[in-house]
Motif scaffolding. Structure first.
Motif, PDB file in Angstrom:
ATOM      1  N   VAL A 110       0.860  -1.189   0.000  1.00 39.38           N
ATOM      2  CA  VAL A 110       0.000   0.000   0.000  1.00 39.38           C
ATOM      3  C   VAL A 110       0.898   1.240   0.000  1.00 39.38           C
ATOM      4  O   VAL A 110       1.742   1.391   0.893  1.00 39.38           O
ATOM      5  N   PRO A 111       0.776   2.145  -0.971  1.00 42.16           N
ATOM      6  CA  PRO A 111       1.674   3.307  -1.018  1.00 42.16           C
ATOM      7  C   PRO A 111       1.418   4.269   0.141  1.00 42.16           C
ATOM      8  O   PRO A 111       0.271   4.518   0.507  1.00 42.16           O
ATOM      9  N   ARG A 112       2.507   4.750   0.717  1.00 36.01           N
ATOM     10  CA  ARG A 112       2.454   5.710   1.828  1.00 36.01           C
ATOM     11  C   ARG A 112       1.519   5.239   2.938  1.00 36.01           C
ATOM     12  O   ARG A 112       0.775   6.023   3.546  1.00 36.01           O
ATOM     13  N   ALA A 113       1.565   3.955   3.217  1.00 40.91           N
ATOM     14  CA  ALA A 113       0.640   3.369   4.191  1.00 40.91           C
ATOM     15  C   ALA A 113       0.782   4.010   5.572  1.00 40.91           C
ATOM     16  O   ALA A 113      -0.210   4.221   6.273  1.00 40.91           O
ATOM     17  N   ALA A 114       2.013   4.329   5.967  1.00 38.78           N
ATOM     18  CA  ALA A 114       2.242   4.878   7.300  1.00 38.78           C
ATOM     19  C   ALA A 114       1.673   6.284   7.453  1.00 38.78           C
ATOM     20  O   ALA A 114       1.339   6.706   8.561  1.00 38.78           O
ATOM     21  N   GLN A 115       1.582   7.044   6.347  1.00 44.69           N
ATOM     22  CA  GLN A 115       1.077   8.412   6.417  1.00 44.69           C
ATOM     23  C   GLN A 115      -0.395   8.539   6.027  1.00 44.69           C
ATOM     24  O   GLN A 115      -1.015   9.570   6.265  1.00 44.69           O
ATOM     25  N   ALA A 116      -0.955   7.508   5.412  1.00 47.25           N
ATOM     26  CA  ALA A 116      -2.313   7.611   4.870  1.00 47.25           C
ATOM     27  C   ALA A 116      -3.340   7.801   5.982  1.00 47.25           C
ATOM     28  O   ALA A 116      -3.241   7.201   7.056  1.00 47.25           O
ATOM     29  N   GLU A 117      -4.333   8.629   5.701  1.00 54.28           N
ATOM     30  CA  GLU A 117      -5.400   8.911   6.655  1.00 54.28           C
ATOM     31  C   GLU A 117      -6.714   8.236   6.279  1.00 54.28           C
ATOM     32  O   GLU A 117      -7.625   8.145   7.092  1.00 54.28           O
ATOM     33  N   LEU A 118      -6.785   7.775   5.031  1.00 54.41           N
ATOM     34  CA  LEU A 118      -8.011   7.134   4.558  1.00 54.41           C
ATOM     35  C   LEU A 118      -7.644   6.057   3.539  1.00 54.41           C
ATOM     36  O   LEU A 118      -6.771   6.271   2.691  1.00 54.41           O
ATOM     37  N   PHE A 119      -8.307   4.913   3.640  1.00 50.29           N
ATOM     38  CA  PHE A 119      -8.071   3.813   2.709  1.00 50.29           C
ATOM     39  C   PHE A 119      -9.389   3.376   2.084  1.00 50.29           C
ATOM     40  O   PHE A 119     -10.441   3.409   2.737  1.00 50.29           O
ATOM     41  N   VAL A 120      -9.312   2.962   0.825  1.00 49.42           N
ATOM     42  CA  VAL A 120     -10.385   2.178   0.224  1.00 49.42           C
ATOM     43  C   VAL A 120      -9.863   0.753   0.150  1.00 49.42           C
ATOM     44  O   VAL A 120      -8.878   0.481  -0.545  1.00 49.42           O
ATOM     45  N   VAL A 121     -10.482  -0.150   0.892  1.00 51.19           N
ATOM     46  CA  VAL A 121      -9.979  -1.507   1.074  1.00 51.19           C
ATOM     47  C   VAL A 121     -10.952  -2.511   0.458  1.00 51.19           C
ATOM     48  O   VAL A 121     -12.169  -2.407   0.657  1.00 51.19           O
ATOM     49  N   SER A 122     -10.416  -3.474  -0.266  1.00 52.33           N
ATOM     50  CA  SER A 122     -11.254  -4.539  -0.807  1.00 52.33           C
ATOM     51  C   SER A 122     -11.312  -5.698   0.180  1.00 52.33           C
ATOM     52  O   SER A 122     -10.333  -6.017   0.856  1.00 52.33           O
ATOM     53  N   ALA A 123     -12.488  -6.316   0.256  1.00 50.59           N
ATOM     54  CA  ALA A 123     -12.674  -7.469   1.140  1.00 50.59           C
ATOM     55  C   ALA A 123     -13.813  -8.313   0.599  1.00 50.59           C
ATOM     56  O   ALA A 123     -14.692  -7.821  -0.113  1.00 50.59           O
ATOM     57  N   ALA A 124     -13.788  -9.593   0.919  1.00 56.69           N
ATOM     58  CA  ALA A 124     -14.872 -10.499   0.535  1.00 56.69           C
ATOM     59  C   ALA A 124     -15.986 -10.359   1.566  1.00 56.69           C
ATOM     60  O   ALA A 124     -15.810 -10.716   2.737  1.00 56.69           O
ATOM     61  N   LEU A 125     -17.133  -9.850   1.134  1.00 62.42           N
ATOM     62  CA  LEU A 125     -18.249  -9.587   2.033  1.00 62.42           C
ATOM     63  C   LEU A 125     -19.144 -10.820   2.109  1.00 62.42           C
ATOM     64  O   LEU A 125     -19.595 -11.352   1.096  1.00 62.42           O
ATOM     65  N   GLU A 126     -19.387 -11.252   3.331  1.00 63.26           N
ATOM     66  CA  GLU A 126     -20.227 -12.424   3.546  1.00 63.26           C
ATOM     67  C   GLU A 126     -21.685 -12.087   3.263  1.00 63.26           C
ATOM     68  O   GLU A 126     -22.205 -11.050   3.688  1.00 63.26           O
ATOM     69  N   GLY A 127     -22.341 -12.950   2.505  1.00 62.41           N
ATOM     70  CA  GLY A 127     -23.738 -12.741   2.168  1.00 62.41           C
ATOM     71  C   GLY A 127     -24.480 -14.052   2.056  1.00 62.41           C
ATOM     72  O   GLY A 127     -23.906 -15.138   2.267  1.00 62.41           O
ATOM     73  N   PRO A 128     -25.769 -13.999   1.709  1.00 63.03           N
ATOM     74  CA  PRO A 128     -26.570 -15.229   1.605  1.00 63.03           C
ATOM     75  C   PRO A 128     -25.995 -16.243   0.620  1.00 63.03           C
ATOM     76  O   PRO A 128     -26.067 -17.444   0.842  1.00 63.03           O
ATOM     77  N   GLY A 129     -25.426 -15.772  -0.477  1.00 60.88           N
ATOM     78  CA  GLY A 129     -24.884 -16.680  -1.489  1.00 60.88           C
ATOM     79  C   GLY A 129     -23.411 -16.963  -1.338  1.00 60.88           C
ATOM     80  O   GLY A 129     -22.782 -17.466  -2.272  1.00 60.88           O
ATOM     81  N   GLY A 130     -22.838 -16.621  -0.214  1.00 62.17           N
ATOM     82  CA  GLY A 130     -21.398 -16.798  -0.007  1.00 62.17           C
ATOM     83  C   GLY A 130     -20.690 -15.454   0.082  1.00 62.17           C
ATOM     84  O   GLY A 130     -21.276 -14.448   0.500  1.00 62.17           O
ATOM     85  N   PHE A 131     -19.427 -15.412  -0.327  1.00 61.92           N
ATOM     86  CA  PHE A 131     -18.641 -14.187  -0.258  1.00 61.92           C
ATOM     87  C   PHE A 131     -18.541 -13.541  -1.633  1.00 61.92           C
ATOM     88  O   PHE A 131     -18.403 -14.229  -2.650  1.00 61.92           O
ATOM     89  N   ARG A 132     -18.616 -12.220  -1.672  1.00 60.99           N
ATOM     90  CA  ARG A 132     -18.411 -11.478  -2.914  1.00 60.99           C
ATOM     91  C   ARG A 132     -17.525 -10.272  -2.620  1.00 60.99           C
ATOM     92  O   ARG A 132     -17.590  -9.694  -1.527  1.00 60.99           O
ATOM     93  N   PRO A 133     -16.664  -9.879  -3.561  1.00 58.06           N
ATOM     94  CA  PRO A 133     -15.745  -8.758  -3.295  1.00 58.06           C
ATOM     95  C   PRO A 133     -16.497  -7.438  -3.199  1.00 58.06           C
ATOM     96  O   PRO A 133     -17.456  -7.193  -3.943  1.00 58.06           O
ATOM     97  N   ALA A 134     -16.045  -6.585  -2.291  1.00 56.50           N
ATOM     98  CA  ALA A 134     -16.652  -5.269  -2.096  1.00 56.50           C
ATOM     99  C   ALA A 134     -15.584  -4.291  -1.635  1.00 56.50           C
ATOM    100  O   ALA A 134     -14.481  -4.694  -1.239  1.00 56.50           O
TER     101      ALA A 134
END
Length: 434
Positions: free
Chosen positions: A227-251
């Motif tokens: 992650v660029p400039r991770a130590a200084q960053a104040e806000l991130f947009v992070v991808s994760a697999a979101l649990e749902g009725p049909g399993g996990f989907r990226p969000a």
């Protein structure tokens, strides 16, 4: 706000100047002022809060389709590229070696870059930005021009605009009101778009970072890499697999650096060392319900990945052009057996191959960007652009090292750094967003 790309962009949409015949004089004045008018603004931690009320999310307008397919930059785009190119040559290129050695951009450099107004280009005017319409092509040209100075530092400069672009394209009313005002001020926050994970054969559509619903929102667990400039960053947009009725989907999720359970670890890499890459640890991080970006739509995530890959293709074109511009005078001036080595057929053909491959990469990338800008399907074009950038970009970097012989192996010449940086094109996901 200081003078910068914001002024040039607003100028491009002004019809009054045409009526009174002042477009050319005012354009020249602004261009000259932009080259010399950088101000330093220090970064600071902040608490994001709504600065205004919005009736609905603000989205950039789509440009109209051209009657003829033409990738020739407009006059305004040429002005912007010229300004950014001069900044890259005067500010990024001289600082690149030190940033590579120290694993961090020099003090004040990114503040001067922020004064260019790169983040303003993609933010609509009603939100305080300088964007009159969606322009993926302009963003691609900016990324290309910055990478010509240095790819690692270009990532550090462009990382915040990836987050602001994501908010503009997919943020809801509250998310835009909470976060976007910070990106149009003089003190633009460090921010990052984090998709990458340290996993063999990583697929961005199958992240190992997990997001589970809770009564108050979501809980994230996982690790994001490079992650660029991770130590200084104040806000991130992070991808994760979101649990749902049909399993996990990226969000995609908005995560503030102050979130409990979020820690950052330095992660220096083979290339892109000037971007100060780090590892993002998410240990039972609690997020509010409003942290989900784009409603968790699969179409939103797919669009984010494609636009990111287009960004990497644009960066590869800029770094590849830097290699070509460096090796041409070198082979013409370097002599062996009483004549320039460019007189040797193998050397001349190798340089020609770099130019040919670079031209093909660039045309495919711009065609994909133009289709994305007009709202047309561009999945095939984006895939081709990414594939060409990954394969040919690495080959161009390798050819640059080979053409310099022993000089290509030492840090006295920048081609060894460009080679290391170009290796990242086929590996990394996220970070940039056109």
């Amino acid at each position: 706000m200081g003078l910068g790309l914001a002024a040039l962009t607003r100028l491009a949409g002004s019809r009054t100047l045409d009526r009174v015949g002042l477009r050319e004089p005012v354009r020249n004045l602004l261009a000259a002022a932009t080259k010399n008018g950088f101000r330093v603004a220090g970064a600071a931690n902040r608490t994001f809060a709504s600065a205004r009320r919005l009736g609905a999310p603000a989205r950039p307008a789509r440009p109209g389709e051209r009657e003829l397919f033409d990738l020739t930059p407009t006059e305004e785009q040429r002005m912007i590229v010229e300004t950014v190119g001069e900044f890259a040559a005067e500010q990024l290129r001289p600082a690149a070696a030190e940033a590579d050695a120290k694993l961090n951009p020099p003090d004040g450099l990114l503040a001067r870059a922020a004064e260019l107004g790169v983040t303003l280009i993609g933010i609509p005017e009603e939100l305080g930005g300088a964007g009159t319409e969606r322009s993926v092509v302009t963003s691609a040209l900016i990324a290309e021009a910055l990478a010509h100075g240095d790819l690692g530092l270009a990532l550090a400069v462009l990382a915040p605009s990836a987050v602001s672009t994501a908010l503009v394209l997919w943020g809801d009313t509250q998310q835009q009101a909470d976060y976007l005002p910070a990106f149009v001020g003089e003190n633009v926050p460090a921010a990052a778009f984090a998709l990458q994970e340290s996993k063999p054969l990583f697929d961005p559509f199958q992240p190992t970072t997990r997001a589970r619903r809770t009564p108050s929102g979501y809980r994230l667990d996982g690790v994001k890499s490079l992650v660029p400039r991770a130590a200084q960053a104040e806000l991130f947009v992070v991808s994760a697999a979101l649990e749902g009725p049909g399993g996990f989907r990226p969000a995609l999720f908005l995560v503030e650096s102050s979130a409990s359970g979020l820690t950052v670890e330095a992660e220096p890499a083979m290339g892109l060392r000037g971007a100060a890459t780090g590892k993002l640890h998410l240990d039972n991080v609690s997020l509010p319900a409003g942290a989900l970006l784009g409603g968790g739509s699969p179409e939103t995530f797919t669009e984010a990945v494609r636009l990111s890959r287009l960004g990497w293709a644009a960066l590869a074109c800029g770094a590849g052009k830097a290699v070509l511009d460096y090796v041409v005078p070198y082979v013409n001036e370097r002599k062996a057996f009483g004549e320039p080595i460019s007189h040797r057929q193998a050397v001349a053909f190798s340089v020609a191959d770099i130019a040919i491959e670079l031209e093909g990469m660039r045309l495919v990338m711009l065609r994909a960007a133009a289709r994305a800008e007009q709202g047309r399907t561009y999945a095939r074009e984006a895939a081709l652009a990414r594939k060409l950038a990954a394969d040919k970009g690495m080959r161009i970097g390798n050819a640059g090292v080979q053409l310099l012989g022993g000089h290509g192996f030492v840090k006295e010449h920048p081609v060894e750094r460009w080679y290391r940086d170009l290796r990242a094109i086929g590996v990394l996901e996220g970070i940039v967003l056109l």
